[in-house]
Write an enzyme that holds these catalytic residues in place. Structure first.
Site, PDB file in Angstrom:
ATOM      1  N   SER A 174       0.714  -0.929  -0.195  1.00 49.03           N
ATOM      2  CA  SER A 174       0.131   0.185  -0.001  1.00 49.03           C
ATOM      3  C   SER A 174       0.732   1.258   0.003  1.00 49.03           C
ATOM      4  O   SER A 174       2.007   1.224   0.581  1.00 49.03           O
ATOM      5  CB  SER A 174      -1.075   0.150   1.116  1.00 49.03           C
ATOM      6  N   LYS A 175      -0.043   2.333  -0.516  1.00 48.60           N
ATOM      7  CA  LYS A 175       1.003   3.636  -0.791  1.00 48.60           C
ATOM      8  C   LYS A 175       1.580   4.124   0.538  1.00 48.60           C
ATOM      9  O   LYS A 175       2.540   4.619   0.628  1.00 48.60           O
ATOM     10  CB  LYS A 175       0.166   4.641  -1.198  1.00 48.60           C
ATOM     11  N   ARG A 176       0.709   3.886   1.829  1.00 47.69           N
ATOM     12  CA  ARG A 176       1.533   4.356   3.002  1.00 47.69           C
ATOM     13  C   ARG A 176       2.856   3.650   3.225  1.00 47.69           C
ATOM     14  O   ARG A 176       3.494   4.322   4.121  1.00 47.69           O
ATOM     15  CB  ARG A 176       0.325   4.334   4.286  1.00 47.69           C
TER      16      ARG A 176
END
Ligand code: GLU
Length: 531
Positions: A257-259
């Site tokens: 995921s991007k985070r």
């Protein structure tokens, strides 16, 4: 299947930045096709008009080509089984849906959104699995014809078997059995006449003569539906293989995921990784590399080695971890393999290859410096990596009440992390990536409805994350010139840097953050600016 030439495909949806998962599937599908002397097809699954993003398709092409993942047939190249964009194939899907309806294997459903919501609510109240109650499945033909003639909106649903079980064979997992009672009457054709993923995917995989469907694990729950659909259409089911999902390097090994990781392929190009390093790293995922004579696996390898040794059957299902340190280590090996000339050429292309960008940087620095020697000092964050500064990212905070200084620092770090994560999510949606669009998004974020931070503080946080500095040319203009992949990548870096210093926010802190946001929204339904 054995006598048919091997044909594989990837079918990305143009809904955002080209994802590393697409590159991973592209690599495996290309290798399997090349090894068999077959074809690798690129199909664009663009039937979800709500999530469609202009520019995304070209970015997918550019990202795959940067990696050297070249397709044999696709929207830009054509081929004998085109068109290769689903939006250009609507008539084919309607034709197949009609065929299924005529054969009694699918049916028209006239239920309104409102009725479906009521059914769902009643099922929830009875603590039942929510699903369509098949109210339209047995409508008399005359009634269906009359309602259609009257122009009543409808969808087409697949009449799933209600008893027995559906078995699909996954190349890596063996037989997967699903009781049919667990399957829903899936929508095949939507009210707007566009197909759903299930119908479009099965029709295309058949008509494009795909022999091996190799895709991400997240589609596994669609496999029994597709099996029923392939059977209903009288089509042979291709070999199915669901590849393990790429995972974050965190405690629960969550889906990438991007985070936690930059997920856009373009980020890696912009950050100066070599395509061969990236491909090598993706090749390691689930496979581990070619085996040496002594049984150990070679970690550093090229596409040629992979073509010679890769076997789909060797993929291990334990979630491969997308570990940025490992990627850097692998990339460094490939960088060391470059000759001095090659390296110099790469550096020149990286720093000065894009004349338009360089001019935009120069325009921002020109009148803000006194000598040419000052250029690099101001422009450094445009040209190369930024060292994240947790001291700039986390504002100093005095202890309140019983708080120790350490508690206060931890609370400040948690808040900065959570606000920055919200900023990352919001900026990801900015389209087009212009200074004006970014400024508008930034001002919106600095309202009680969003972060509740004053714009001065919020922009300082954003500036620290994106530039590593406290003073730069105007923030939003700089961000436009930097481009989306670099900016979002650096926001992710900033999150990791805060977490490395202070730990990630606790569950309690996350809940408090959401609760406060809700309270602020209730107190400020109109969304007045905080600053
Ligand atoms: N359009 C789907 C995606 O975005 C394709 C899934 C599949 O490969 O069937 O990944």
């Amino acid at each position: 299947m054995a006598d048919r030439p091997v044909r594989t495909r990837i079918a990305p949806s143009p809904t955002g930045d080209p994802h590393v998962g697409t590159a991973y599937m592209g690599l495996v599908n290309m290798v399997v096709a090349r090894q068999a002397g077959g074809q690798f097809v690129l199909r664009i699954d663009d039937t979800d008009r709500a999530r469609y993003r202009a520019g995304s398709e070209d970015a997918i092409f550019a990202a795959l080509r940067w990696l050297g993942l070249e397709w044999d047939e696709g929207p830009d190249k054509g081929g004998p089984r085109g068109p290769y964009r689903q939006s250009e194939r609507s008539a084919l899907y309607r034709e197949h849906a009609d065929r299924l309806v005529a054969a009694g294997k699918a049916y028209r459903c006239f239920c309104s959104e409102q009725r479906l919501a009521e059914v769902r609510k009643a099922q929830e109240a009875r603590k039942e699995t929510t699903r369509y109650d098949r109210a339209c499945r047995e409508l008399p033909a005359g009634e269906v014809a009359a309602r259609l003639a009257a122009g009543e909106p409808s969808v087409v649903r697949l009449a799933m078997p209600t008893t027995g079980e559906t078995v699909v064979h996954d190349l890596l997992r063996g037989p997967i059995t699903t009781p049919n009672a667990d399957l829903q009457d899936q929508v095949l054709l939507k009210q707007d006449g566009f197909p759903t993923y299930h119908l479009a995917s099965c029709v295309d995989d058949h008509l494009m003569e795909i022999t091996h469907i190799i895709r991400a694990e997240e589609w596994i729950s669609s496999a029994p539906i597709h099996k029923v659909l392939f059977d209903a259409l009288g089509f042979e089911v291709p070999v199915l293989c669901h590849m393990p999902l790429l995972r974050n390097d965190d405690k629960n090994k969550t889906k990438i995921s991007k985070r936690k990781n930059p997920t856009s392929i373009l980020y890696y190009r912009e950050a100066g990784y070599l395509p061969q390093g990236m491909l090598n790293f993706l090749g390691l995922m689930g496979w581990g590399g070619p085996r040496e004579a002594d049984g150990t696996q070679k970690e550093v390898f090229g596409l040629g080695d992979m073509l010679a040794a890769f076997k789909l059957e060797d993929i291990r299902l334990g979630g491969p971890v997308f570990d940025l340190d490992k990627l850097k280590y692998i990339n460094a090996h490939h960088q060391r393999l470059l000759s001095s000339d090659e390296y110099l050429a790469q550096v020149k292309a990286y720093l000065f290859g894009d004349e338009r960008r360089l001019r935009a940087v120069a325009d921002l620095v020109h009148k803000r410096t006194e000598t040419l020697g000052g250029f690099l000092g101001m422009a450094d964050f445009f040209l190369g990596d930024v060292v994240q500064r947790p001291d700039l990212l986390v504002p100093a905070r005095k202890p309140e009440g019983e708080q120790t200084p350490a508690d206060a620092a931890k609370a400040a770090a948690e808040e900065a992390w959570l606000v920055l994560a919200d900023v990352l999510d919001a900026l990801d949606k900015v389209e087009p990536w212009t200074a004006a669009g970014l400024e508008e998004a930034g001002r919106t974020l600095a309202t009680p409805r969003e972060t509740g931070w004053k714009s001065r503080d919020l922009f300082a946080l954003l500036r620290a994350a994106v530039t590593g500095k406290t003073a730069t040319p105007p923030l939003f203009e700089s961000m436009e010139v930097l481009g989306k992949p670099r900016c979002l990548g650096r926001l992710g870096d900033a999150l990791r840097s805060i977490a490395a210093q202070h730990g990630e926010p606790s569950k309690k802190a996350r809940e408090r953050h959401e609760k406060r946001k809700k309270e602020r929204r209730q107190a400020d339904p109109g969304g007045e600016a905080a600053a």
